[in-house]
Motif scaffolding. Structure first.
Motif, PDB file in Angstrom:
ATOM      1  N   UNK A 142       0.829  -1.207   0.000  1.00 44.01           N
ATOM      2  CA  UNK A 142       0.000   0.000   0.000  1.00 44.01           C
ATOM      3  C   UNK A 142       0.864   1.257   0.000  1.00 44.01           C
ATOM      4  N   UNK A 143       1.850   1.314   0.877  1.00 48.87           N
ATOM      5  CA  UNK A 143       2.688   2.510   0.973  1.00 48.87           C
ATOM      6  C   UNK A 143       3.562   2.681  -0.274  1.00 48.87           C
ATOM      7  N   UNK A 144       3.992   1.561  -0.862  1.00 48.29           N
ATOM      8  CA  UNK A 144       4.760   1.660  -2.104  1.00 48.29           C
ATOM      9  C   UNK A 144       3.938   2.278  -3.214  1.00 48.29           C
ATOM     10  N   UNK A 145       2.696   1.819  -3.354  1.00 50.45           N
ATOM     11  CA  UNK A 145       1.796   2.391  -4.360  1.00 50.45           C
ATOM     12  C   UNK A 145       1.524   3.865  -4.072  1.00 50.45           C
ATOM     13  N   UNK A 146       1.351   4.180  -2.785  1.00 56.40           N
ATOM     14  CA  UNK A 146       1.089   5.560  -2.397  1.00 56.40           C
ATOM     15  C   UNK A 146       2.279   6.461  -2.746  1.00 56.40           C
ATOM     16  N   UNK A 147       3.483   5.969  -2.485  1.00 52.67           N
ATOM     17  CA  UNK A 147       4.681   6.747  -2.797  1.00 52.67           C
ATOM     18  C   UNK A 147       4.847   6.988  -4.287  1.00 52.67           C
ATOM     19  N   UNK A 148       4.627   5.946  -5.077  1.00 50.75           N
ATOM     20  CA  UNK A 148       4.726   6.110  -6.536  1.00 50.75           C
ATOM     21  C   UNK A 148       3.665   7.077  -7.047  1.00 50.75           C
ATOM     22  N   UNK A 149       2.460   6.965  -6.489  1.00 50.48           N
ATOM     23  CA  UNK A 149       1.367   7.840  -6.922  1.00 50.48           C
ATOM     24  C   UNK A 149       1.639   9.292  -6.544  1.00 50.48           C
ATOM     25  N   UNK A 158      13.507   6.062 -11.572  1.00 53.89           N
ATOM     26  CA  UNK A 158      14.637   5.601 -12.372  1.00 53.89           C
ATOM     27  C   UNK A 158      14.230   5.092 -13.751  1.00 53.89           C
ATOM     28  N   UNK A 159      12.943   4.709 -13.898  1.00 53.94           N
ATOM     29  CA  UNK A 159      12.578   4.086 -15.173  1.00 53.94           C
ATOM     30  C   UNK A 159      11.312   4.637 -15.823  1.00 53.94           C
ATOM     31  N   UNK A 160      10.645   5.615 -15.205  1.00 54.33           N
ATOM     32  CA  UNK A 160       9.488   6.208 -15.878  1.00 54.33           C
ATOM     33  C   UNK A 160       9.188   7.585 -15.316  1.00 54.33           C
ATOM     34  N   UNK A 161       8.484   8.412 -16.087  1.00 52.25           N
ATOM     35  CA  UNK A 161       8.184   9.772 -15.625  1.00 52.25           C
ATOM     36  C   UNK A 161       7.139   9.778 -14.523  1.00 52.25           C
ATOM     37  N   UNK A 162       6.974  10.942 -13.902  1.00 55.67           N
ATOM     38  CA  UNK A 162       5.941  11.098 -12.881  1.00 55.67           C
ATOM     39  C   UNK A 162       4.575  11.283 -13.519  1.00 55.67           C
ATOM     40  N   UNK A 163       4.535  11.972 -14.669  1.00 51.65           N
ATOM     41  CA  UNK A 163       3.279  12.209 -15.374  1.00 51.65           C
ATOM     42  C   UNK A 163       3.489  12.062 -16.875  1.00 51.65           C
TER      43      UNK A 163
END
Length: 388
Positions: A82-89, A147-152
């Motif tokens: 959950x926290x990993x998804x939240x951080x990426x989001x 490291x491997x994709x943009x934020x938006x």
């Protein structure tokens, strides 16, 4: 000092303290977000620009995230997910590593304010450990993701088709490849309401031309949905965050799948089925669809064509009566699901109105599917659903 059990982030005592403190502040849930953000913006005014002018939705998200972290505090594997998804989001908001200590400071001060005498040094220490564990996971997930994709992604509208007065199919094409899996959902920002994000599910799996279609229903008072349905035109540019969600087919499973979709909940289920075709699936997949009217069943045309080509796919549709419109197909859909079961050797995937998901989950549990094999919209909780 007592140490946590192997695999746990907190001790049993700390878990009890965290949950008891949340119970103490629960009567003030409506006031807590306002207090927190007022403190955050006062102490750290530089973060205000990350947030929209109107904070109503943000208030609700803070409380939901906080409650989920507390719910998972004794379940480290799911808490990390959950926290990993939240951080990426949170990358799409512009969140940086330096923001986490500021948020933690103001969050604990807010909890202390509302907990009153229930807030002790021992409670503060437990919350500090819990927050730091969550923040580290979020921050590291964001760093790895960068490291491997943009934020938006910039997403230009290339198709806008009104299916009814309040429903539109919107097709976009992104400025760079947008990898996702059928069944996931996507944060979307419009040019008319900057910094306000809403989540929508692609209605397709990956296409050769890279286009993505969303089914959007304009809801009463919905700023984003109304803009997308009634204002957006071909050529407008939206922004997409990274794809999220775990409601995807388990490619290693040898079980069949039963899918239940109501209203625009058909979008992620349709994408999931297209993904099954791309993956070369041969296991049985039974789809139950509920709609508010025959007009809304237009989205089934392509799926019926798929079912003719792939015998493993079976489709059953139900149209709501006047009493069950809000449940995306209502009693007819649920009766069909119950009469065709039970489904003990299946995985389940549910998307649509919350009451429909809860009712369908109850039927499926009664039919032998355990909770861990029932995948559903992440914004609906079925954790307390029992088969009775």
């Amino acid at each position: 000092m007592e140490s946590p059990e192997p695999g746990q982030l907190l001790t049993a005592r700390e878990i009890d303290l965290v949950r008891a403190s949340v119970a103490a502040v629960e009567p003030y849930a409506a006031d807590l977000p306002r207090f927190f953000y007022a403190m955050l913006f006062d102490r750290y005014p530089q973060v205000r620009e990350l947030f929209p002018a109107q904070m109503d939705v943000q208030h609700d998200r803070l409380v939901r995230a906080l409650l989920l972290i507390v719910e998972l505090v004794d379940d480290p594997a799911n808490l990390v997910t959950f926290c990993g998804n939240l951080g990426r989001d949170h990358r799409k908001f512009g969140t940086l590593s330096a923001h986490y200590p500021a948020v933690g400071e103001c969050l604990l001060a807010t909890l202390e304010h509302f907990a009153g005498p229930a807030w002790t040094d021992e409670v503060a220490a437990a919350w500090t450990r819990a927050y730091n564990a969550a923040a580290r996971t979020m921050d590291q997930a964001a760093i790895d993701d960068a490291r491997h994709r943009p934020a938006v992604w910039q997403a230009r509208i290339v198709g806008h088709l009104r299916r009814s007065a309040d429903l539109a199919e919107i097709t976009v094409r992104t400025d760079q490849p947008y990898p996702f899996t059928g069944g996931q959902f996507v944060g979307m920002e419009t040019p008319w309401w900057p910094k306000i994000w809403r989540y929508y599910s692609p209605a397709n799996a990956a296409r050769p031309d890279g286009s993505i279609t969303f089914q959007v229903r304009a809801v009463t008072g919905g700023r984003i949905s109304n803009a997308l349905v009634r204002r957006a035109v071909v050529g407008d540019v939206l922004r997409l965050g990274a794809p999220l969600g775990d409601m995807v087919l388990d490619r290693g499973s040898q079980r069949g799948a039963v899918c239940v979709a109501g209203g625009t909940g058909l979008a992620p289920i349709r994408a999931l089925i297209e993904q099954a075709v791309l993956d070369g699936r041969q296991l049985p997949l039974d789809l139950f669809v509920g709609a508010r009217s025959f007009e809304e069943l237009y989205a089934l045309d392509d799926l019926y064509e798929l079912s003719r080509r792939h015998p493993w796919l079976t489709i059953r549709a139900a149209v709501a009566d006047e009493q069950s419109v809000g449940r995306g197909g209502g009693d007819q859909l649920l009766q069909a699901l119950a009469s065709c079961g039970p489904w003990p050797r299946h995985d389940a995937y549910l998307a649509g109105p919350g009451p429909m998901i809860v009712a369908a989950a109850r039927i499926l549990r009664r039919g032998g599917i355990p909770l861990e094999r029932i995948h559903h919209d992440p914004f609906v909780s079925i954790d307390l659903v029992d088969p009775s």
